[in-house]
Design an enzyme around this catalytic site. Sequence first.
Site, PDB file in Angstrom:
ATOM      1  N   ARG A   1       0.883 -20.342   5.754  1.00 48.83           N
ATOM      2  CA  ARG A   1       0.477 -19.169   5.003  1.00 48.83           C
ATOM      3  C   ARG A   1      -0.086 -18.117   5.950  1.00 48.83           C
ATOM      4  O   ARG A   1      -0.811 -18.438   6.904  1.00 48.83           O
ATOM      5  CB  ARG A   1      -0.606 -19.522   3.974  1.00 48.83           C
ATOM      6  CG  ARG A   1      -0.045 -20.074   2.679  1.00 48.83           C
ATOM      7  CD  ARG A   1       0.743 -19.016   1.911  1.00 48.83           C
ATOM      8  NE  ARG A   1       1.353 -19.517   0.704  1.00 48.83           N
ATOM      9  CZ  ARG A   1       2.563 -20.082   0.620  1.00 48.83           C
ATOM     10  NH1 ARG A   1       3.308 -20.236   1.702  1.00 48.83           N
ATOM     11  NH2 ARG A   1       3.053 -20.472  -0.540  1.00 48.83           N
TER      12      ARG A   1
ATOM     13  N   ILE B   1       3.959 -31.604   4.856  1.00 49.87           N
ATOM     14  CA  ILE B   1       4.801 -30.929   5.856  1.00 49.87           C
ATOM     15  C   ILE B   1       4.333 -31.269   7.273  1.00 49.87           C
ATOM     16  O   ILE B   1       5.154 -31.547   8.160  1.00 49.87           O
ATOM     17  CB  ILE B   1       4.824 -29.403   5.606  1.00 49.87           C
ATOM     18  CG1 ILE B   1       5.455 -29.122   4.229  1.00 49.87           C
ATOM     19  CG2 ILE B   1       5.604 -28.676   6.707  1.00 49.87           C
ATOM     20  CD1 ILE B   1       5.337 -27.687   3.757  1.00 49.87           C
TER      21      ILE B   1
ATOM     22  N   HIS C   1       9.266 -15.224   5.923  1.00 48.08           N
ATOM     23  CA  HIS C   1       8.923 -16.290   4.955  1.00 48.08           C
ATOM     24  C   HIS C   1      10.185 -17.049   4.510  1.00 48.08           C
ATOM     25  O   HIS C   1      10.528 -17.078   3.330  1.00 48.08           O
ATOM     26  CB  HIS C   1       8.183 -15.688   3.743  1.00 48.08           C
ATOM     27  CG  HIS C   1       7.358 -16.713   3.008  1.00 48.08           C
ATOM     28  ND1 HIS C   1       6.153 -16.422   2.394  1.00 48.08           N
ATOM     29  CD2 HIS C   1       7.557 -18.035   2.771  1.00 48.08           C
ATOM     30  CE1 HIS C   1       5.661 -17.510   1.816  1.00 48.08           C
ATOM     31  NE2 HIS C   1       6.503 -18.502   2.038  1.00 48.08           N
TER      32      HIS C   1
ATOM     33  N   GLU D   1       2.387  -9.830   2.250  1.00 49.20           N
ATOM     34  CA  GLU D   1       3.854  -9.902   2.168  1.00 49.20           C
ATOM     35  C   GLU D   1       4.324  -9.101   0.964  1.00 49.20           C
ATOM     36  O   GLU D   1       3.623  -9.099  -0.057  1.00 49.20           O
ATOM     37  CB  GLU D   1       4.312 -11.354   2.049  1.00 49.20           C
ATOM     38  CG  GLU D   1       3.987 -12.180   3.290  1.00 49.20           C
ATOM     39  CD  GLU D   1       4.512 -13.619   3.219  1.00 49.20           C
ATOM     40  OE1 GLU D   1       5.230 -13.960   2.265  1.00 49.20           O
ATOM     41  OE2 GLU D   1       4.183 -14.397   4.117  1.00 49.20           O
TER      42      GLU D   1
HETATM   43  P1  NAD Z   1      -0.284 -30.551   1.641  1.00 48.64           P
HETATM   44  O1  NAD Z   1      -1.279 -30.275   0.572  1.00 48.64           O
HETATM   45  O2  NAD Z   1       0.595 -31.745   1.512  1.00 48.64           O
HETATM   46  O3  NAD Z   1      -1.022 -30.644   3.064  1.00 48.64           O
HETATM   47  C1  NAD Z   1      -2.045 -29.796   3.446  1.00 48.64           C
HETATM   48  C2  NAD Z   1      -2.984 -30.585   4.344  1.00 48.64           C
HETATM   49  O4  NAD Z   1      -4.013 -29.704   4.773  1.00 48.64           O
HETATM   50  C3  NAD Z   1      -3.675 -31.761   3.628  1.00 48.64           C
HETATM   51  O5  NAD Z   1      -3.487 -32.966   4.343  1.00 48.64           O
HETATM   52  C4  NAD Z   1      -5.150 -31.365   3.599  1.00 48.64           C
HETATM   53  O6  NAD Z   1      -6.009 -32.481   3.754  1.00 48.64           O
HETATM   54  C5  NAD Z   1      -5.235 -30.436   4.790  1.00 48.64           C
HETATM   55  N1  NAD Z   1      -6.368 -29.515   4.700  1.00 48.64           N
HETATM   56  C6  NAD Z   1      -6.848 -28.869   3.611  1.00 48.64           C
HETATM   57  N2  NAD Z   1      -7.910 -28.114   3.937  1.00 48.64           N
HETATM   58  C7  NAD Z   1      -8.103 -28.297   5.272  1.00 48.64           C
HETATM   59  C8  NAD Z   1      -9.036 -27.783   6.204  1.00 48.64           C
HETATM   60  N3  NAD Z   1      -9.995 -26.933   5.828  1.00 48.64           N
HETATM   61  N4  NAD Z   1      -8.936 -28.172   7.494  1.00 48.64           N
HETATM   62  C9  NAD Z   1      -7.965 -29.021   7.895  1.00 48.64           C
HETATM   63  N5  NAD Z   1      -7.062 -29.562   7.052  1.00 48.64           N
HETATM   64  C10 NAD Z   1      -7.126 -29.202   5.756  1.00 48.64           C
HETATM   65  O7  NAD Z   1       0.576 -29.212   1.765  1.00 48.64           O
HETATM   66  P2  NAD Z   1       2.038 -29.072   2.367  1.00 48.64           P
HETATM   67  O8  NAD Z   1       3.042 -29.339   1.310  1.00 48.64           O
HETATM   68  O9  NAD Z   1       2.120 -29.825   3.625  1.00 48.64           O
HETATM   69  O10 NAD Z   1       2.082 -27.497   2.646  1.00 48.64           O
HETATM   70  C11 NAD Z   1       1.374 -26.930   3.728  1.00 48.64           C
HETATM   71  C12 NAD Z   1       1.448 -25.413   3.667  1.00 48.64           C
HETATM   72  O11 NAD Z   1       2.791 -24.970   3.847  1.00 48.64           O
HETATM   73  C13 NAD Z   1       0.997 -24.777   2.343  1.00 48.64           C
HETATM   74  O12 NAD Z   1       0.249 -23.611   2.637  1.00 48.64           O
HETATM   75  C14 NAD Z   1       2.294 -24.362   1.686  1.00 48.64           C
HETATM   76  O13 NAD Z   1       2.112 -23.347   0.758  1.00 48.64           O
HETATM   77  C15 NAD Z   1       3.071 -23.927   2.907  1.00 48.64           C
HETATM   78  N6  NAD Z   1       4.517 -23.843   2.742  1.00 48.64           N
HETATM   79  C16 NAD Z   1       5.157 -22.784   3.327  1.00 48.64           C
HETATM   80  C17 NAD Z   1       6.529 -22.686   3.225  1.00 48.64           C
HETATM   81  C18 NAD Z   1       7.263 -21.531   3.830  1.00 48.64           C
HETATM   82  O14 NAD Z   1       8.236 -21.086   3.239  1.00 48.64           O
HETATM   83  N7  NAD Z   1       6.872 -21.032   4.982  1.00 48.64           N
HETATM   84  C19 NAD Z   1       7.265 -23.666   2.530  1.00 48.64           C
HETATM   85  C20 NAD Z   1       6.575 -24.719   1.963  1.00 48.64           C
HETATM   86  C21 NAD Z   1       5.201 -24.807   2.075  1.00 48.64           C
HETATM   87  C1  MLT Z   2       5.984 -22.508  -0.813  1.00 48.51           C
HETATM   88  O1  MLT Z   2       4.744 -22.546  -0.833  1.00 48.51           O
HETATM   89  O2  MLT Z   2       6.680 -23.306  -1.458  1.00 48.51           O
HETATM   90  C2  MLT Z   2       6.627 -21.528   0.084  1.00 48.51           C
HETATM   91  O3  MLT Z   2       5.921 -20.360   0.154  1.00 48.51           O
HETATM   92  C3  MLT Z   2       8.063 -21.343  -0.129  1.00 48.51           C
HETATM   93  C4  MLT Z   2       8.516 -20.335  -1.116  1.00 48.51           C
HETATM   94  O4  MLT Z   2       8.127 -20.376  -2.262  1.00 48.51           O
HETATM   95  O5  MLT Z   2       9.322 -19.516  -0.730  1.00 48.51           O
END
Ligand code: NAD
Ligand code: MLT
Length: 317
Positions: free
Chosen positions: A238, A158, A285, A267
């Site tokens: 998160r 992301i 969220h 949440e």
């Molecule tokens: P990802 O695993 O592809 O990327 C996470 C990145 O964080 C990785 O590149 C990793 O190297 C880095 N990382 C891990 N520990 C670290 C640290 N201590 N310091 C710095 N960098 C570090 O994950 P993603 O798919 O990009 O998702 C990112 C976040 O978004 C997750 O928490 C996911 O659950 C959340 N998310 C939220 C929603 C929402 O609805 N708001 C939707 C999708 C994902």
């Molecule tokens: C996720 O980690 O995929 C997000 O929290 C999105 C969700 O499940 O609503």
Amino acid sequence: MTATTPGTAPVVLIAEELAPSVLQVLGDDVEIRHVDGADRAALLPALAEASAVLIRSATQIDAEALAAAPRLKVVARAGIGLDNVDVPAATERGVLVVNAPTSNIVSAAEHAVALLLAAARHIPAADASLRDGKWARSKFTGVEVTDKTVGVVGLGRIGVLVAQRLAAFGVTLIAYDPYIQPGRAAQLGVRLVSLDELLREADFITVHLPKTPETLGLIGRDQLAATKRGVIIVNAARGGLVDEAALAEALQSGQVGAAGIDVYAKEPCTDSPLFGLPNVVVTPHLGASTTEAQDKAGTAVARSVRLALQGDFVPDA
Ligand code: NAD
Ligand code: MLT
């Protein structure tokens, strides 16, 4: 899946609202049951006969839930984060855990960008003010994104999509992610820096980390104090990665100029020190809440559930 005698079909428990396509993919040779996964008193007994449980982020599948599910073969997370599943406890019990790690990344990235722009231009507050009959133009003077420095904390799936989208605004991109190769970042036009440098240099900070013991509270009181005064902070990853109480104080003092927040330490969250502040844009969220993302996540994990219940190999979704 082979046809089953009525009453012997595996029970698939759907614990949160999922896309309608999930039912089509699961087919009619499983028994679908529904429960509100956030309601523990309902969830635990409902798990007793379940062979599979499908969840989003509101259902905790912890050791207690797993112990209540003696027939469980698979936990399917229709989304990315597995912080609400005790994966080691599931593995110990021989329960497979599947998720859909790319299903909602575009939606989440677009939501983060939307929060950043909305915070930079006070869009929700200006909208509310105008609906309240006030034509208050000077009160809502914002800042441009162009020519600013954007700091991405966590340059994963992301984080990269957010960086690519913001690049179109003509920003300087920096990122803190100790697990990314500098060459990969350079290809993306992003300079890797330490967290301290990022805090010092960024006009906008957007957080895209997983929730782990290492990342929880990573942006706390000290880190907020080390930012540029007036910085704009977005957290659509998160809750708890950015300390909510410390962020509220920094927003009140003006150290943080504005924030866009989609996720909360606890949440559902309807009561946060952030909600009373005018310079915060909040959503409940919603990062993955698009038709497309829900369809992709639901379909991917429903396919994995079918394979797991058949005893087949489950490839990454
Ligand atoms: P990802 O695993 O592809 O990327 C996470 C990145 O964080 C990785 O590149 C990793 O190297 C880095 N990382 C891990 N520990 C670290 C640290 N201590 N310091 C710095 N960098 C570090 O994950 P993603 O798919 O990009 O998702 C990112 C976040 O978004 C997750 O928490 C996911 O659950 C959340 N998310 C939220 C929603 C929402 O609805 N708001 C939707 C999708 C994902
Ligand atoms: C996720 O980690 O995929 C997000 O929290 C999105 C969700 O499940 O609503």
